[in-house]
Write a protein that holds these residues in place. Sequence first.
Motif, short mmCIF file in Angstrom:
data_model
loop_
_atom_site.label_atom_id
_atom_site.label_comp_id
_atom_site.label_asym_id
_atom_site.label_seq_id
_atom_site.Cartn_x
_atom_site.Cartn_y
_atom_site.Cartn_z
N LEU A 92 16.53 -2.71 -6.40
CA LEU A 92 15.67 -3.30 -5.42
C LEU A 92 15.20 -2.09 -4.55
O LEU A 92 14.08 -1.85 -4.26
CB LEU A 92 16.12 -4.40 -4.39
CG LEU A 92 15.49 -4.68 -3.13
CD1 LEU A 92 14.07 -5.20 -3.67
CD2 LEU A 92 16.29 -5.64 -2.32
N ALA A 93 16.07 -1.12 -4.42
CA ALA A 93 15.83 0.02 -3.45
C ALA A 93 14.91 0.89 -4.30
O ALA A 93 14.10 1.65 -3.70
CB ALA A 93 17.01 0.89 -3.36
N GLU A 94 15.17 1.05 -5.55
CA GLU A 94 14.30 1.69 -6.52
C GLU A 94 12.82 1.33 -6.55
O GLU A 94 11.90 2.02 -6.54
CB GLU A 94 14.84 1.91 -7.89
CG GLU A 94 15.97 2.86 -7.90
CD GLU A 94 15.91 4.38 -7.82
OE1 GLU A 94 14.95 4.90 -8.52
OE2 GLU A 94 16.37 4.70 -6.95
N ARG A 95 12.75 -0.05 -6.66
CA ARG A 95 11.36 -0.61 -6.77
C ARG A 95 10.50 -0.19 -5.38
O ARG A 95 9.47 -0.01 -5.39
CB ARG A 95 11.55 -2.20 -7.04
CG ARG A 95 11.74 -2.36 -8.38
CD ARG A 95 11.85 -3.69 -8.47
NE ARG A 95 10.59 -4.48 -8.57
CZ ARG A 95 10.44 -5.90 -8.42
NH1 ARG A 95 11.40 -6.73 -8.46
NH2 ARG A 95 9.14 -6.47 -8.42
N LEU A 96 11.40 -0.47 -4.44
CA LEU A 96 10.80 -0.39 -2.92
C LEU A 96 10.30 1.19 -2.80
O LEU A 96 9.32 1.56 -2.37
CB LEU A 96 11.68 -0.76 -1.82
CG LEU A 96 11.75 -2.23 -1.73
CD1 LEU A 96 13.20 -2.44 -0.86
CD2 LEU A 96 10.63 -2.91 -1.10
N ASP A 97 11.08 2.16 -3.15
CA ASP A 97 10.79 3.48 -3.00
C ASP A 97 9.71 3.90 -3.93
O ASP A 97 8.92 4.69 -3.56
CB ASP A 97 11.90 4.29 -3.67
CG ASP A 97 12.96 4.63 -2.61
OD1 ASP A 97 12.86 3.96 -1.27
OD2 ASP A 97 14.16 5.03 -2.83
N ALA A 98 9.46 3.17 -5.05
CA ALA A 98 8.51 3.46 -5.81
C ALA A 98 7.06 2.70 -5.75
O ALA A 98 5.99 2.91 -6.24
CB ALA A 98 8.87 3.33 -7.36
N GLY A 99 7.23 1.78 -4.58
CA GLY A 99 5.99 1.21 -4.59
C GLY A 99 5.71 0.07 -5.24
O GLY A 99 4.44 -0.34 -5.38
N GLY A 100 6.74 -0.39 -6.02
CA GLY A 100 6.65 -1.51 -7.25
C GLY A 100 6.80 -2.81 -6.86
O GLY A 100 6.99 -3.60 -7.78
#
Length: 232
Positions: A92-100
């Motif tokens: 979830l953190a990665e998706r939010l960081d990537a704007g995904g």
Amino acid sequence: MAGDRVSRKNGDETGPPGARREGGSPASAARAGHLAFVAHEVRNPLSTALWAAELLARLSPAERGGARGEKLAALALRSALRLRTLVEDHLLAERLDAGGYPVRLEPVAVGAALDAALARPGEAGSEAGRSLEPELVALADRALFERVLRAVAAVAARDGRPTRIDGRRRGASVLLRFSAPSPAPVDDPAKGGGSDPDGLALALPAARRAAEAMGGSLSSDGEGYLVEIPAA
């Protein structure tokens, strides 16, 4: 040899794939330290679950159904659940960081969101009491908002003490306070940071990003955790 040469044109360094570069930016160093922490946290429950599964596979059918088999199965399940929590928070953190992550804001009744967030047994902390202003409504992504509430409640009560939740409107924001005797930082943990036996080591960083994606924030102070989300 030519293959061992390092190009330093314009200050750039190149080398074999995967080679470590020294003197990277502070942001890169922080990112590397955080990923090292994530790898360590994931490796522990994964190793335990695999070890328990391997031992189960070696037991006779009679032993597998006995006390030893039940103990190993319970250990494997606990480790797998811890691993799932860590992986879900990290992704979830990665998706939010990537704007995904597609954030869809809508009016969300805070009381109903808390009920839904705390209704999943084993995934949220127990509640000592609740005091919310009437008709408190946030402008939030429902799924993300519930994820933030569930994560903060679980971390706030992980010492076994139920958390009190207070909510009110302040200006254009909804403020929710979760009491906690020893609140942890909400920043990204780095290599050498404290582990969490329940798999909650990445819960607050993921929740912080989720709150920020909705135009809000998550912080901690001496009394607990403060979630701020735009009001509808």
